[in-house]
Design a protein around this motif. Structure first.
Motif, PDB file in Angstrom:
ATOM      1  N   ILE A 172       0.851  -1.186   0.000  1.00  0.00           N
ATOM      2  CA  ILE A 172       0.000   0.000   0.000  1.00  0.00           C
ATOM      3  C   ILE A 172       0.888   1.237   0.000  1.00  0.00           C
ATOM      4  O   ILE A 172       1.856   1.322   0.760  1.00  0.00           O
ATOM      5  CB  ILE A 172      -0.901   0.017   1.248  1.00  0.00           C
ATOM      6  CG1 ILE A 172      -1.812  -1.217   1.244  1.00  0.00           C
ATOM      7  CG2 ILE A 172      -1.746   1.284   1.303  1.00  0.00           C
ATOM      8  CD1 ILE A 172      -2.545  -1.424   2.550  1.00  0.00           C
ATOM      9  N   GLU A 173       0.557   2.190  -0.858  1.00  0.00           N
ATOM     10  CA  GLU A 173       1.370   3.404  -0.963  1.00  0.00           C
ATOM     11  C   GLU A 173       0.583   4.609  -0.462  1.00  0.00           C
ATOM     12  O   GLU A 173      -0.565   4.818  -0.844  1.00  0.00           O
ATOM     13  CB  GLU A 173       1.814   3.629  -2.411  1.00  0.00           C
ATOM     14  CG  GLU A 173       2.772   4.793  -2.570  1.00  0.00           C
ATOM     15  CD  GLU A 173       3.379   4.858  -3.961  1.00  0.00           C
ATOM     16  OE1 GLU A 173       4.104   5.828  -4.242  1.00  0.00           O
ATOM     17  OE2 GLU A 173       3.134   3.933  -4.762  1.00  0.00           O
ATOM     18  N   LEU A 174       1.204   5.397   0.406  1.00  0.00           N
ATOM     19  CA  LEU A 174       0.590   6.597   0.951  1.00  0.00           C
ATOM     20  C   LEU A 174       1.292   7.838   0.421  1.00  0.00           C
ATOM     21  O   LEU A 174       2.513   7.859   0.267  1.00  0.00           O
ATOM     22  CB  LEU A 174       0.665   6.596   2.488  1.00  0.00           C
ATOM     23  CG  LEU A 174      -0.069   5.468   3.224  1.00  0.00           C
ATOM     24  CD1 LEU A 174       0.135   5.619   4.724  1.00  0.00           C
ATOM     25  CD2 LEU A 174      -1.548   5.470   2.886  1.00  0.00           C
ATOM     26  N   GLU A 175       0.499   8.868   0.150  1.00  0.00           N
ATOM     27  CA  GLU A 175       1.052  10.139  -0.292  1.00  0.00           C
ATOM     28  C   GLU A 175       1.137  11.101   0.887  1.00  0.00           C
ATOM     29  O   GLU A 175       0.228  11.158   1.721  1.00  0.00           O
ATOM     30  CB  GLU A 175       0.178  10.750  -1.396  1.00  0.00           C
ATOM     31  CG  GLU A 175       0.066   9.886  -2.651  1.00  0.00           C
ATOM     32  CD  GLU A 175       1.386   9.719  -3.365  1.00  0.00           C
ATOM     33  OE1 GLU A 175       2.263  10.599  -3.211  1.00  0.00           O
ATOM     34  OE2 GLU A 175       1.554   8.697  -4.071  1.00  0.00           O
ATOM     35  N   THR A 182      -5.963   8.351   7.315  1.00  0.00           N
ATOM     36  CA  THR A 182      -5.670   7.897   5.949  1.00  0.00           C
ATOM     37  C   THR A 182      -5.151   6.477   5.945  1.00  0.00           C
ATOM     38  O   THR A 182      -5.546   5.649   5.114  1.00  0.00           O
ATOM     39  CB  THR A 182      -4.634   8.831   5.289  1.00  0.00           C
ATOM     40  OG1 THR A 182      -5.131  10.164   5.296  1.00  0.00           O
ATOM     41  CG2 THR A 182      -4.362   8.398   3.860  1.00  0.00           C
ATOM     42  N   LEU A 183      -4.264   6.187   6.880  1.00  0.00           N
ATOM     43  CA  LEU A 183      -3.690   4.846   6.961  1.00  0.00           C
ATOM     44  C   LEU A 183      -4.783   3.815   7.258  1.00  0.00           C
ATOM     45  O   LEU A 183      -4.834   2.749   6.625  1.00  0.00           O
ATOM     46  CB  LEU A 183      -2.620   4.814   8.052  1.00  0.00           C
ATOM     47  CG  LEU A 183      -1.929   3.465   8.297  1.00  0.00           C
ATOM     48  CD1 LEU A 183      -1.294   2.945   7.018  1.00  0.00           C
ATOM     49  CD2 LEU A 183      -0.880   3.606   9.391  1.00  0.00           C
ATOM     50  N   VAL A 207       3.608  -0.999   3.847  1.00  0.00           N
ATOM     51  CA  VAL A 207       3.101   0.351   3.621  1.00  0.00           C
ATOM     52  C   VAL A 207       4.274   1.242   3.211  1.00  0.00           C
ATOM     53  O   VAL A 207       5.248   1.397   3.952  1.00  0.00           O
ATOM     54  CB  VAL A 207       2.447   0.923   4.890  1.00  0.00           C
ATOM     55  CG1 VAL A 207       1.956   2.345   4.636  1.00  0.00           C
ATOM     56  CG2 VAL A 207       1.276   0.035   5.323  1.00  0.00           C
ATOM     57  N   LEU A 208       4.181   1.813   2.009  1.00  0.00           N
ATOM     58  CA  LEU A 208       5.194   2.744   1.516  1.00  0.00           C
ATOM     59  C   LEU A 208       4.766   4.162   1.848  1.00  0.00           C
ATOM     60  O   LEU A 208       3.651   4.571   1.534  1.00  0.00           O
ATOM     61  CB  LEU A 208       5.367   2.600  -0.001  1.00  0.00           C
ATOM     62  CG  LEU A 208       5.882   1.256  -0.534  1.00  0.00           C
ATOM     63  CD1 LEU A 208       5.942   1.292  -2.053  1.00  0.00           C
ATOM     64  CD2 LEU A 208       7.235   0.948   0.046  1.00  0.00           C
TER      65      LEU A 208
END
Length: 323
Positions: A172-175, A182-183, A207-208
């Motif tokens: 999963i990629e987070l901005e 959000t997470l 998680v990125l």
């Protein structure tokens, strides 16, 4: 219906040891390559060849013992062994080369030992069906059996699932900055897609994020554990947070002359047994071991990432020196 069975390194036929009595319609091959004939209800004739392990480690080649005998509509060979040109997580037993198999003239090679499903050839058919249930986090994806149909044109394969529990990996990629809301939404959305399926899943999540420092994977794992319901279930077995910066730094590896070798070495170090063999001397050293703590999976990955970043820095210094 008749079944033909060979024993491999995990269930070898140990001499003078009592074994389970199998039904009469199961034929078990012995320690030397045997040839048996099977006749179908429509008159077709099949000759089957194989041998069983009588010890855990069979290092020598056994391929020369496979020789076609007589006439038949199809000749099928059963072999528990390793294709020697492929890198593998498994020990190398009864090694063979694909080109050597093809030269033998058999219509189909039913292979065992490798737990990953893989078609090595369709003409003739050479196939690893894999195992019917993933045993650990390294054996991801659907597992099951395969119906193989033979014809003069070659082999066709129809896979069917049998594993009630599937191991899987999600990234999963987070901005931007990591925030709890959000997470949570991202993780819940990913997990929900698995909860709607008919099988149970054991997941490894990565998680990125730009700056994941300070986020506790242990707290999130505890929350997911509290939410686990009865089967079918979704169990988060591992959760790690990775900096996008450290991942982008890995791109330098692709430019190296020995990129494939480095990638293979990194993958090998990620294997638990190899990792601890590499650092074993530190833990055995009387002056060092008293300062060392137990290394869990997350710390192992952190050490490997730090080593890769150091390699990256060294590589950059060398490149700058060339300019």
């Amino acid at each position: 219906m008749t079944f033909f069975l060979i024993h491999g390194n995990h269930d070898f036929l140990e001499k003078d040891r009592d074994v389970l009595e199998l039904p009469e319609n199961v034929f078990t091959f012995g320690e030397t390559v045997q040839c048996v004939t099977w006749k179908g209800k429509f008159g077709e004739t099949v000759r089957l060849y194989g041998f069983s392990y009588t010890e855990r480690h069979v290092r020598e080649k056994r391929l020369n013992e496979f020789q076609k005998q007589g006439e038949a509509d199809f000749h099928i060979a059963l072999l528990h062994g390793s294709e020697e040109t492929k890198s593998s997580e498994h020990d190398v037993y009864a090694p063979f080369n694909l080109s050597e198999l093809k030269q033998k003239g058999f219509d189909y090679w039913a292979l065992g030992h490798i737990h990953k499903r893989e078609i090595l050839s369709e003409q003739p058919g050479v196939y690893y069906p894999g195992n019917i249930q993933g045993r650990n986090r390294k054996e991801v994806g659907a597992k099951g059996g395969t119906i193989v149909e033979l014809s003069p044109k070659g082999a066709s394969f129809e896979f069917f699932e049998t594993a009630p529990v599937v191991w899987d990996k999600l990234q999963i990629e987070l901005e931007g900055k990591v925030d709890q809301t959000t997470l949570f939404r991202k993780l819940e959305k990913s997990l929900q897609s698995h909860r709607e399926k008919s099988r149970s899943y054991i997941l490894e999540l990565e998680v990125l994020a730009e700056n994941p420092d300070g986020v506790s994977s242990a707290d999130w794992l505890q929350m997911f554990e509290d939410e686990v319901s009865a089967a079918p279930f979704v169990w988060v077995n591992a959760l790690k947070f990775t900096s996008k910066q450290s991942q982008s730094n890995d791109s330098w590896q692709q430019d190296l002359l020995l990129a494939d070798e480095l990638k293979a070495a990194i993958q090998e170090l990620r294997e638990e047994e190899t990792f601890f063999e590499t650092i074993e001397s530190l833990y055995l050293h009387p002056g060092v071991r008293q300062y060392l703590t137990e290394l869990d999976e997350e710390k192992q990955e952190q050490l490997l990432s730090a080593a890769l970043m150091k390699l990256n820095e060294t590589y950059a210094e060398i490149e700058d020196g060339k300019k």
